[in-house]
Structures are given as structure tokens and as C-alpha cells.
Design a protein around this motif. Structure first.
Motif, PDB file in Angstrom:
ATOM      1  N   ALA A   1       0.947  -1.132  -0.149  1.00  0.00           N
ATOM      2  CA  ALA A   1       0.159   0.057   0.030  1.00  0.00           C
ATOM      3  C   ALA A   1       0.690   1.216   0.127  1.00  0.00           C
ATOM      4  O   ALA A   1       0.323   2.458  -0.253  1.00  0.00           O
ATOM      5  N   GLU A   2       2.288   1.283   0.068  1.00  0.00           N
ATOM      6  CA  GLU A   2       3.097   2.495   0.182  1.00  0.00           C
ATOM      7  C   GLU A   2       3.876   2.485  -1.179  1.00  0.00           C
ATOM      8  O   GLU A   2       4.266   3.532  -1.279  1.00  0.00           O
ATOM      9  N   HIS A   3       3.790   1.415  -2.149  1.00  0.00           N
ATOM     10  CA  HIS A   3       4.512   1.726  -3.219  1.00  0.00           C
ATOM     11  C   HIS A   3       3.441   2.745  -4.227  1.00  0.00           C
ATOM     12  O   HIS A   3       2.410   2.702  -4.074  1.00  0.00           O
ATOM     13  N   SER A   4       4.228   3.324  -4.905  1.00  0.00           N
ATOM     14  CA  SER A   4       3.393   4.039  -6.065  1.00  0.00           C
ATOM     15  C   SER A   4       2.567   3.497  -6.868  1.00  0.00           C
ATOM     16  O   SER A   4       2.960   2.454  -7.642  1.00  0.00           O
ATOM     17  N   HIS A   5       1.487   3.971  -7.271  1.00  0.00           N
ATOM     18  CA  HIS A   5       0.743   3.204  -8.191  1.00  0.00           C
ATOM     19  C   HIS A   5       1.300   3.556  -9.544  1.00  0.00           C
ATOM     20  O   HIS A   5       0.845   2.778 -10.775  1.00  0.00           O
ATOM     21  N   ARG A   6       2.031   4.345  -9.746  1.00  0.00           N
ATOM     22  CA  ARG A   6       2.852   4.501 -11.168  1.00  0.00           C
ATOM     23  C   ARG A   6       4.248   3.832 -11.333  1.00  0.00           C
ATOM     24  O   ARG A   6       5.166   3.774 -12.284  1.00  0.00           O
ATOM     25  N   SER A   7       4.516   3.013 -10.187  1.00  0.00           N
ATOM     26  CA  SER A   7       5.601   1.948 -10.371  1.00  0.00           C
ATOM     27  C   SER A   7       5.568   0.767 -11.242  1.00  0.00           C
ATOM     28  O   SER A   7       4.585   0.388 -11.652  1.00  0.00           O
ATOM     29  N   ALA A   8       6.724   0.195 -11.736  1.00  0.00           N
ATOM     30  CA  ALA A   8       6.788  -0.875 -12.468  1.00  0.00           C
ATOM     31  C   ALA A   8       5.842  -2.044 -11.841  1.00  0.00           C
ATOM     32  O   ALA A   8       5.087  -3.035 -12.284  1.00  0.00           O
TER      33      ALA A   8
ATOM     34  N   ALA B   1       3.329  -1.892  -9.558  1.00  0.00           N
ATOM     35  CA  ALA B   1       1.872  -1.677  -9.573  1.00  0.00           C
ATOM     36  C   ALA B   1       1.364  -2.055 -10.764  1.00  0.00           C
ATOM     37  O   ALA B   1       0.318  -2.750 -10.862  1.00  0.00           O
ATOM     38  N   THR B   2       2.265  -1.721 -12.105  1.00  0.00           N
ATOM     39  CA  THR B   2       1.634  -2.024 -13.277  1.00  0.00           C
ATOM     40  C   THR B   2       1.703  -3.737 -13.555  1.00  0.00           C
ATOM     41  O   THR B   2       0.795  -4.146 -14.105  1.00  0.00           O
ATOM     42  N   ASP B   3       2.636  -4.362 -13.040  1.00  0.00           N
ATOM     43  CA  ASP B   3       2.790  -5.633 -13.348  1.00  0.00           C
ATOM     44  C   ASP B   3       1.574  -6.344 -12.530  1.00  0.00           C
ATOM     45  O   ASP B   3       0.837  -7.429 -12.757  1.00  0.00           O
ATOM     46  N   ILE B   4       1.185  -5.804 -11.131  1.00  0.00           N
ATOM     47  CA  ILE B   4       0.041  -6.366 -10.306  1.00  0.00           C
ATOM     48  C   ILE B   4      -1.293  -6.229 -11.101  1.00  0.00           C
ATOM     49  O   ILE B   4      -2.075  -6.989 -11.370  1.00  0.00           O
ATOM     50  N   ILE B   5      -1.554  -5.096 -11.696  1.00  0.00           N
ATOM     51  CA  ILE B   5      -2.680  -4.789 -12.616  1.00  0.00           C
ATOM     52  C   ILE B   5      -2.787  -5.561 -13.772  1.00  0.00           C
ATOM     53  O   ILE B   5      -3.775  -6.233 -14.019  1.00  0.00           O
TER      54      ILE B   5
ATOM     55  N   ASN C   1      -5.190   5.180 -19.874  1.00  0.00           N
ATOM     56  CA  ASN C   1      -4.316   5.060 -18.634  1.00  0.00           C
ATOM     57  C   ASN C   1      -3.958   3.580 -18.085  1.00  0.00           C
ATOM     58  O   ASN C   1      -3.270   3.728 -17.086  1.00  0.00           O
ATOM     59  N   ASN C   2      -4.431   2.619 -18.403  1.00  0.00           N
ATOM     60  CA  ASN C   2      -4.374   1.436 -17.938  1.00  0.00           C
ATOM     61  C   ASN C   2      -4.775   1.169 -16.693  1.00  0.00           C
ATOM     62  O   ASN C   2      -4.307   0.898 -15.420  1.00  0.00           O
ATOM     63  N   SER C   3      -5.862   1.983 -16.184  1.00  0.00           N
ATOM     64  CA  SER C   3      -6.489   2.266 -15.032  1.00  0.00           C
ATOM     65  C   SER C   3      -5.997   3.251 -13.849  1.00  0.00           C
ATOM     66  O   SER C   3      -6.038   3.022 -12.607  1.00  0.00           O
ATOM     67  N   LEU C   4      -4.981   4.002 -14.522  1.00  0.00           N
ATOM     68  CA  LEU C   4      -4.086   4.761 -13.595  1.00  0.00           C
ATOM     69  C   LEU C   4      -4.139   6.152 -13.798  1.00  0.00           C
ATOM     70  O   LEU C   4      -3.301   6.847 -13.577  1.00  0.00           O
ATOM     71  N   TYR C   5      -5.356   6.321 -14.246  1.00  0.00           N
ATOM     72  CA  TYR C   5      -5.469   7.995 -14.562  1.00  0.00           C
ATOM     73  C   TYR C   5      -5.390   8.725 -13.216  1.00  0.00           C
ATOM     74  O   TYR C   5      -4.852   9.916 -13.119  1.00  0.00           O
ATOM     75  N   ASN C   6      -5.906   8.169 -12.277  1.00  0.00           N
ATOM     76  CA  ASN C   6      -6.002   8.723 -10.783  1.00  0.00           C
ATOM     77  C   ASN C   6      -5.398   7.514  -9.691  1.00  0.00           C
ATOM     78  O   ASN C   6      -5.040   6.338 -10.240  1.00  0.00           O
ATOM     79  N   THR C   7      -5.187   7.909  -8.653  1.00  0.00           N
ATOM     80  CA  THR C   7      -4.404   6.896  -7.701  1.00  0.00           C
ATOM     81  C   THR C   7      -5.384   5.809  -7.460  1.00  0.00           C
ATOM     82  O   THR C   7      -6.253   5.881  -6.452  1.00  0.00           O
ATOM     83  N   LEU C   8      -5.025   4.704  -7.988  1.00  0.00           N
ATOM     84  CA  LEU C   8      -5.983   3.598  -7.428  1.00  0.00           C
ATOM     85  C   LEU C   8      -5.389   2.710  -6.518  1.00  0.00           C
ATOM     86  O   LEU C   8      -4.033   2.569  -6.403  1.00  0.00           O
TER      87      LEU C   8
END
Length: 430
Positions: free
Chosen positions: A43-50, A52-56, A297-304
């Protein structure tokens, strides 16, 4: 409920937020403290990080695998719950209808619509006289969805094509015969709620009258599957959009999933310009509810909430590990549990009464009344107290309907259904 009961002694039947698999929660607890040895919780990692993208991307791929979602569909993670999607569906599919109508009227004409007043007037008249959104109202949630459409568009543009209450003495509990549905000729979409959590009503399958023809064309169908997603195989290609909150069978409160046909996204289709919507007197969608924006935005337009997506992903991985045949394996277990519960209830007609009609009763929200002794309120109070004492919790029906509701979601084990069925029988004979 005795405070000494452990998690393993509880079988939770609440309608949502629902029970989660214990092993998934245990892994999620570790991930909250230190995810994959990064020294930071998930929950502390940036939603813009690689990361987070991998989890999505993993969650999207696993959902597609579980449900056999075709390649020409996109999976979006959004916020706002199913209730937010009542609005989002209107914004996006009415926008798509406007674009189609614009192309029909303007053809290859170039330039701003305002530069062609005669054509623009034709478009205004089309919106005024032809724009419809259709609703099949079979319970509290579909009724709320249609009410939101009326709030956004005005009642003139909302067609309640079927209302179960009109065929059932003012109450929900059936699905009207399809022959009675008054569907619009060219609706922006037809909405229905596949499973009504409050009323215990579920469509037995995809409606025949909404099926695409031999040419593959048919109505634009939008379905709310918040409470029965991942409980049975569904014909995804028959839908333009399916949406569901995660908190029943997929994960935790906080994310909403939309499975959307890509033909409603660029480059196939873009939403109409804001200025045109205003000129036509139609509502402008909040950008966070615009499918085009979320997909781009691959579901990341805002803080998911990446933690919520992670939990959903772990639930999906567990399903794939447990059932080689994916959702069909879960479907068999869901139906076995439902048969156990309904069988116990129906064995004592002098004590219990199932609320919805047998042709429409839900496999995942089993709603019934306790009529033992003639005093329903006292009987149901005793039923709930005794059930709770045995670790069978969350059985109280929705405040608008009363009675008993056993929400037979995926994380409720078969042993839990057996325990509830045994209690139902024991209470009836005590």
C-alpha cells in the motif's frame, strides 16, 4: 456471539463486504508490511511504479483466463462501486449513441458541428425524440440504476422495458416473461442486474431476446454482476459491458471492474466533444467515469488502490490453482452449496418460505422467511440468535426486505453450506 470464537469457527454469510479466503488474507497481511522484499508494504508503493503495473496486468490476465474474456474486450479497474457504474454506463453509452447518430447525420461533412446549423438541428431532434436507455427492473439495484438514469437524462429518455413489480403484486421476486418486455428499437443500451443481492433474484441465463443475431449484431447490453461474477460461466461476447464491485467474490471494497468491448474505445470510437454534449443538453461525464480515459491510462488516471487489485489478483490465482476448468469448477461448487441450503429450507414448508419465485431464485443470495409458530419476527430473531451462537453469522436479511439471507459467495466453503443446512433442519425440528 461468544467472543472466544476463532476465525475458523465462523461461517460468514454477509452480503458484502464478503468473506475472503483466509490464506489470501494471510499473504496480503505479509504484503502490507513488506512486499516481495522491497522493505515497503504494497500500500506504500507508488501506483505509477513498474511493480504496480505488473500487479494490474497480472490481475487483468487472470480475470480474462477465469472468465474466458475474448481479446476484443478491455478490463478496467475503477472506483465508485456498482453505484458509480449506474452513472458511468449512462455517460459512456449515451456518448457512444451520440457519436453513431452524428456520423449518420453528418456523414463526411468536415468542421465543427456549429458550422452546419441544419445538420446540428437534425441531431438535436434525434436526441430529443429517439434517445432511449432501456432498463429491466427486477429488484432494488436495477431500480436504483434506472432512477439514476432518470436523474441524469430525464424520464423521457429512460424506458423501463420490464418491471417485475407490475407482474408480481407490487413486489420483486420474479423475472417477467420476455414476451412482455417493451424494448426500444435503437436503445443506447439495455441494462439488467444479473443477480439482485437484496431480493434474491437471479437471471437463470442470458436473456434470449437480447442475444445477437446470426450476423453477430444485437442490442447493446450492459449487466451488473456485482454479486454473482465468478460463480458461473457467462457468454461475455453477448455483452458490451459487464461491471461488478470486487467485494463479493473477487476481493475487497475499493475497486470496481468493468469488462468493456473495445469497439467502444478509440480508435474504433471516441466520446463526443464536451461542447457538443452541452449543445445537445446532455450531461458531461466526470473524467474519472469516462471509460476512454481509464483505458488509455491502464486504470491509472488517478491513484488506484494497488493493494485492492493485489488482493483481487490473489483470489483469481487461487481460483485458477483450485479449478483446472476455471470458473466452471467454481460454478459446480456454488450450485452444490445452493442445493444444500434450498433443500433444507424446502424440506420444512410449514417453517420456512423462500421469498422469490422458484424460476428466479438466486444461487448466491438465498432469501427466505421463518414462519415457525406464526410469529415471524420472534421466529426469525430466535433463528438468528441460535445461528450466531453456532458461528453462522451475517444471516440477517436486508433492512428493506427483512427475513433471512444467506449469501453463498465463493469464499464460503462447502462445509459451511453443510453446517447451515444442518442448522436449518435442526431449528425446524426443535
Amino acid at each position: 456471539m461468544p467472543s472466544s470464537l476463532s476465525r475458523s469457527e465462523i461461517t460468514y454469510w454477509g452480503a458484502g463486504p464478503a468473506l475472503l479466503p483466509t490464506d489470501v488474507l494471510e499473504e496480503a497481511a505479509k504484503a502490507l508490511l513488506n512486499y516481495n522484499g522491497t522493505g515497503l508494504g504494497i500500500a506504500e508503493h507508488s501506483h505509477r511504479s513498474a511493480l504496480a503495473t505488473d500487479i494490474i496486468n497480472q490481475a487483468k490476465a487472470d480475470l480474462a483466463a477465469c472468465l474466458d474474456i475474448p481479446d476484443d474486450y478491455e478490463v478496467l479497474f475503477m472506483q465508485g462501486g456498482g453505484t458509480g457504474e449506474f452513472s458511468a454506463a449512462v455517460y459512456n453509452f449515451v456518448g457512444a449513441w451520440v457519436v453513431r447518430k452524428y456520423k449518420e447525420i453528418f456523414g463526411d461533412v468536415q468542421g465543427d458541428a456549429a458550422d452546419h446549423p441544419e445538420l446540428l438541428e437534425k441531431l438535436k431532434q434525434a436526441v430529443e425524440n429517439e434517445l432511449k436507455v432501456d432498463y429491466l427492473v427486477t429488484g432494488g439495484w436495477s431500480q436504483k440504476a434506472s432512477a439514476e438514469a432518470e436523474r441524469l437524462l430525464g424520464s423521457k429518455h429512460v424506458n423501463v422495458a420490464a418491471d417485475a413489480r407490475k407482474a408480481n403484486n407490487g413486489k420483486f421476486g420474479i423475472i417477467p416473461d420476455e414476451g412482455s418486455w417493451n424494448l426500444s428499437k435503437d436503445a443506447a443500451f439495455v441494462y439488467y442486474c444479473d443477480n439482485e443481492t437484496v431480493d434474491g433474484v437471479e437471471f437463470p441465463g442470458f436473456p434470449k431476446s437480447l442475444e445477437p443475431g446470426p450476423d453477430g449484431k444485437g442490442p447493446i447490453v450492459v449487466a451488473d454482476m456485482s454479486s454473482n461474477i465468478l460463480t458461473r460461466k457467462i457468454p461475455v461476447k453477448n455483452f458490451s459491458a459487464i461491471f461488478f464491485g470486487a467485494q463479493k467474490n473477487l476481493g475487497m471494497t475499493g475497486i470496481t471492474v468493468v469488462v468493456l468491448k473495445k469497439s467502444f474505445l478509440p480508435p474504433s470510437l471516441s466520446q463526443p466533444p464536451v461542447a457538443l454534449l452541452r449543445t445537445l443538453g446532455l450531461p458531461v461525464p466526470p473524467i474519472i467515469f469516462q471509460y476512454e480515459t481509464i483505458a488509455k491510462n491502464n486504470s491509472l488516471y488517478n491513484t488506484l488502490s494497488i493493494f485492492d487489485v493485489y488482493v483481487a489478483g490473489q483470489v483469481l490465482k487461487k481460483m485458477l490453482r483450485t479449478y483446472p476448468n476455471k470458473v466452471e469448477g467454481q460454478q459446480a461448487v456454488t450450485e452444490q452449496k445452493a442445493e444444500l441450503i434450498y433443500g433444507a429450507v424446502e424440506a420444512f414448508p410449514e417453517v420456512y418460505r423462500v421469498i422469490p419465485d422458484k424460476t428466479a431464485r438466486s444461487r448466491v443470495n438465498v432469501c427466505f422467511r421463518v414462519t415457525k409458530g406464526g410469529n415471524v419476527d420472534a421466529s426469525e430473531k430466535a433463528f438468528l440468535e441460535q445461528a450466531t451462537a453456532q458461528g453462522l453469522t451475517g444471516l440477517k436479511g436486508h433492512r428493506s426486505l427483512g427475513g433471512i439471507r444467506a449469501s453463498n459467495y465463493n469464499s464460503v466453503p462447502l462445509e459451511g453450506a453443510e453446517k447451515l443446512a444442518n442448522f436449518i433442519r435442526a431449528f425446524a425440528t426443535s
